[in-house]
Design an enzyme around this catalytic site. Structure first.
Site, PDB file in Angstrom:
ATOM      1  N   GLU A 150      29.982  45.793  36.447  1.00  0.00           N
ATOM      2  CA  GLU A 150      29.759  45.051  35.203  1.00  0.00           C
ATOM      3  C   GLU A 150      28.658  44.021  35.428  1.00  0.00           C
ATOM      4  OE1 GLU A 150      33.243  43.276  33.403  1.00  0.00           O
ATOM      5  OE2 GLU A 150      32.066  42.426  31.769  1.00  0.00           O
TER       6      GLU A 150
ATOM      7  N   ASN B 179      33.951  43.075  29.330  1.00  0.00           N
ATOM      8  CA  ASN B 179      33.736  42.175  28.200  1.00  0.00           C
ATOM      9  C   ASN B 179      32.248  42.042  27.870  1.00  0.00           C
ATOM     10  OD1 ASN B 179      36.482  41.808  28.249  1.00  0.00           O
ATOM     11  ND2 ASN B 179      36.432  39.784  29.192  1.00  0.00           N
TER      12      ASN B 179
ATOM     13  N   ASN C 254      35.197  48.308  24.801  1.00  0.00           N
ATOM     14  CA  ASN C 254      36.014  47.756  25.870  1.00  0.00           C
ATOM     15  C   ASN C 254      37.052  46.789  25.317  1.00  0.00           C
ATOM     16  OD1 ASN C 254      36.486  46.936  28.820  1.00  0.00           O
ATOM     17  ND2 ASN C 254      36.017  44.959  27.870  1.00  0.00           N
ATOM     18  N   GLU C 255      38.301  46.977  25.690  1.00  0.00           N
ATOM     19  CA  GLU C 255      39.392  46.033  25.378  1.00  0.00           C
ATOM     20  C   GLU C 255      39.294  45.488  23.955  1.00  0.00           C
ATOM     21  OE1 GLU C 255      39.812  43.071  28.491  1.00  0.00           O
ATOM     22  OE2 GLU C 255      40.514  44.579  29.899  1.00  0.00           O
TER      23      GLU C 255
ATOM     24  N   TYR D 204      45.848  44.245  35.756  1.00  0.00           N
ATOM     25  CA  TYR D 204      45.556  43.417  36.935  1.00  0.00           C
ATOM     26  C   TYR D 204      46.850  42.745  37.376  1.00  0.00           C
ATOM     27  CZ  TYR D 204      40.626  43.972  35.691  1.00  0.00           C
ATOM     28  OH  TYR D 204      39.383  44.491  35.417  1.00  0.00           O
TER      29      TYR D 204
ATOM     30  N   GLU E  54      40.275  50.124  34.332  1.00  0.00           N
ATOM     31  CA  GLU E  54      40.202  48.836  35.050  1.00  0.00           C
ATOM     32  C   GLU E  54      41.560  48.595  35.680  1.00  0.00           C
ATOM     33  OE1 GLU E  54      38.661  45.247  33.233  1.00  0.00           O
ATOM     34  OE2 GLU E  54      37.276  46.433  31.996  1.00  0.00           O
TER      35      GLU E  54
ATOM     36  N   GLN F 239      36.279  45.276  40.492  1.00  0.00           N
ATOM     37  CA  GLN F 239      35.003  45.915  40.292  1.00  0.00           C
ATOM     38  C   GLN F 239      34.486  46.381  41.652  1.00  0.00           C
ATOM     39  OE1 GLN F 239      32.514  43.358  37.823  1.00  0.00           O
ATOM     40  NE2 GLN F 239      34.071  43.177  36.246  1.00  0.00           N
TER      41      GLN F 239
HETATM   42  O1  AHR Z   1      36.903  43.132  35.209  1.00  0.00           O
HETATM   43  C1  AHR Z   1      36.842  41.852  34.667  1.00  0.00           C
HETATM   44  C2  AHR Z   1      37.134  41.815  33.170  1.00  0.00           C
HETATM   45  O2  AHR Z   1      38.493  42.099  32.968  1.00  0.00           O
HETATM   46  C3  AHR Z   1      36.419  42.812  32.301  1.00  0.00           C
HETATM   47  O3  AHR Z   1      35.190  42.369  31.867  1.00  0.00           O
HETATM   48  C4  AHR Z   1      37.340  42.967  31.133  1.00  0.00           C
HETATM   49  O4  AHR Z   1      37.241  44.234  30.533  1.00  0.00           O
HETATM   50  C5  AHR Z   1      38.705  42.667  31.703  1.00  0.00           C
HETATM   51  O5  AHR Z   1      39.420  41.785  30.894  1.00  0.00           O
END
Ligand code: AHR
Length: 512
Positions: A27, A72, A172-173, A244, A292, A355
């Site tokens: 990213e 993002n 994305n999201e 996450y 992700e 990432q």
């Molecule tokens: O990977 C970091 C961020 O986490 C990304 O930009 C977003 O898609 C997610 O919230």
């Protein structure tokens, strides 16, 4: 010592290992691109500015497909800013990460870098501030051979041959209120449906990913997938998942059991997608793109301050942001998350660890300095290397431990594959026990084990503790080392996993 008894059978398989399961993510965020993969003037950079020291580690990591350019970031990004002569490219404010984007690195650079890395491209489009027109334009620019406005512009910008990008993320999201251009499920579903249709009119061979939920704890989780897939079912191939995990307030037991949530999340999305399939009388199945996932200390580490500081501070180019330093515990958790993805490989066809470099990443690099492997590099690299062929269905009878979030959880977590071509079985183990080693016995039904080809373990290093990390000064402090005492005879495999460890065993087998 705890104990676990595992049974596998050559005839009981989940499906073929999807090689896209070992994906990663680049990213335009923090130092992932700038001073990560790209740093003109670095002693190891080539004429394109691509850091060859980082590239070497990327190849060793074995990532197969890389999502780009966000995250993002993509929801406020004009992809046209990153093409054409560099001196003409605009400097822009990136609102997602409060950063000045120079656009020195863009689509052409990512394509060239991916060719050097040997990785497939997974391109995300902006459905936050942009729409159908931009979506079809980037497909025409990337994949059409020539003779049209956008394809000729690509040729003019130096790439005669099409990029031939197969995999595309529709935003994305978009369920997240933090997202630039956040939408309701109905708003996003309709937009994604129309963008997908227009993109496929340009290139019918592409594969498309619709945005699912940003995490299973989103208040709209479930309903979001149902609504979005109801709109997009015929147009898309995958729905995305993001997750996450981190150790909250010292609750290491729950953290180590994070893969229980991953299992739940995956199985819930499969159920929701299949319910939409039944209701709409559709034939095809929608598969999952876990695009992700990782450990990310959103609270409780100095990276929390990094995030807060960039948003409060002045606008800067590539600030240091969420550069988590991963320890032994994090590596064990990453091993279990990979196990969960692999065990669901019949439906999870794509997964991207977020990432690749510096930003919550398996690889760290310093500006004008070295690059090195974090602890989490090791389980990923070994699984990407060895998980090939068929995923084996496992029956696991493990001693358990209790934790606040998930209750009783297996101490030993495992996944396994069988590669008929090479005659190898690979098993990937994690021992969540903080104090106790685990005695593991595996019945290899249908196999006759000939020899142990490889047995390696990642554990707490001598003189260290579960918080031990790798650093610029000690890049190899936490690494894989031989796992002693592994015995494989006939259809039985026996080994002992040290407390808090991740291990891999590769066996040469014949059919029994
Ligand atoms: O990977 C970091 C961020 O986490 C990304 O930009 C977003 O898609 C997610 O919230």
């Amino acid at each position: 010592m705890s104990r676990a008894r595992i049974t596998l059978d050559r005839d009981f398989t989940v499906g073929e290992v999807p090689r896209r399961l070992f994906g990663s993510f680049v990213e335009h965020m923090g130092r992932c691109v700038y001073t990560g993969i790209y740093e003109p003037g670095h002693p190891e950079a080539d004429e394109n500015g691509f850091r060859q020291d980082v590239l070497k580690l990327v190849k060793e990591l074995g990532a197969t497909v890389i999502r780009y350019p966000g995250g993002n970031f993509v929801s406020g990004y004009n992809w046209e800013d990153g093409i054409g002569p560099r001196e003409n490219r605009p400097r822009r404010l990136d609102g997602a990460w409060h950063t000045v984007e120079t656009n020195a690195f863009g689509l052409h650079e990512f394509v060239d870098w991916s060719r050097q890395a040997g990785t497939e491209i997974m391109e995300a489009i902006n459905l936050g501030t942009k729409g159908v027109e931009e979506a079809r334009a980037i497909v025409e620019y990337s994949n059409h051979p020539g003779g049209t406005y956008w394809s000729d512009l690509r040729v003019k910008n130096g790439h005669k041959d099409p990029f031939d990008i197969k995999l595309w993320c529709l935003g994305n999201e978009m369920d997240g209120p933090w997202q630039i251009g956040h939408k309701t499920a109905d708003e996003y579903g309709r937009l994604a449906q129309e963008a997908a249709k227009a993109m496929r009119y340009v290139d019918p061979s592409i594969e498309l990913v619709a945005c699912g939920s940003s995490k299973s704890a989103m208040p709209t989780f479930g309903e979001w997938e149902q609504t979005v897939l109801t709109h997009t079912y015929d147009e898309v191939d995958y729905v995305s998942l993001h997750a996450y995990y981190f150790e909250e307030e010292g609750d290491v037991g729950s953290f180590l059991a994070s893969a229980v949530d991953t299992d739940f999340f995956i199985e819930s999305v499969i159920a929701t997608a299949d319910a939409v399939r039944a209701k709409g009388k559709h034939k095809k199945h929608i598969n999952l793109s876990f695009d992700e996932w990782n450990v990310w200390y959103q609270r409780g580490r100095d990276t929390e301050d990094q995030l807060r500081n960039i948003v409060k501070g002045p606008w800067r180019e590539h600030p240091r942001v969420i550069e988590d330093h991963y320890n032994v515990t994090d590596a064990v958790v990453v091993g279990t998350l990979l196990n969960s993805l692999l065990r669901h490989g019949d439906r999870v066809k794509i997964a991207n660890q977020a990432q690749l470099v510096n930003v919550i990443a398996p690889i760290l690099s310093e500006e004008n300095g070295p690059a090195w492997k974090q602890t989490i590099f090791h389980p990923f690299a070994r699984m990407a290397e060895l998980a090939k062929g068929q995923i084996l269905r496992l029956s696991v009878d493990s001693d358990k431990y209790s934790n606040d979030r998930f209750g009783d959880t297996d101490l030993v977590d495992v996944s396994a594959t069988w590669n008929e071509e090479t005659g190898r079985v690979a098993l990937f183990f994690a021992n969540r026990g903080l104090e106790e080693a685990a005695d593991v016995e595996t019945a290899l039904r249908g196999f006759d084990a000939r020899q142990v080809v490889r047995a390696e373990v990642l554990e707490i290093p001598d003189g260290g503790d579960r918080f031990s990390i790798n650093s610029q000064d000690q890049p190899g402090r936490v690494a894989l080392k031989p796992l002693e005492g592994v015995k494989a005879t006939g259809s039985e495999l026996r080994l002992t996993l040290p407390a808090l460890s991740w291990a891999v065993v590769e066996l040469e087998v014949a059919k029994a």
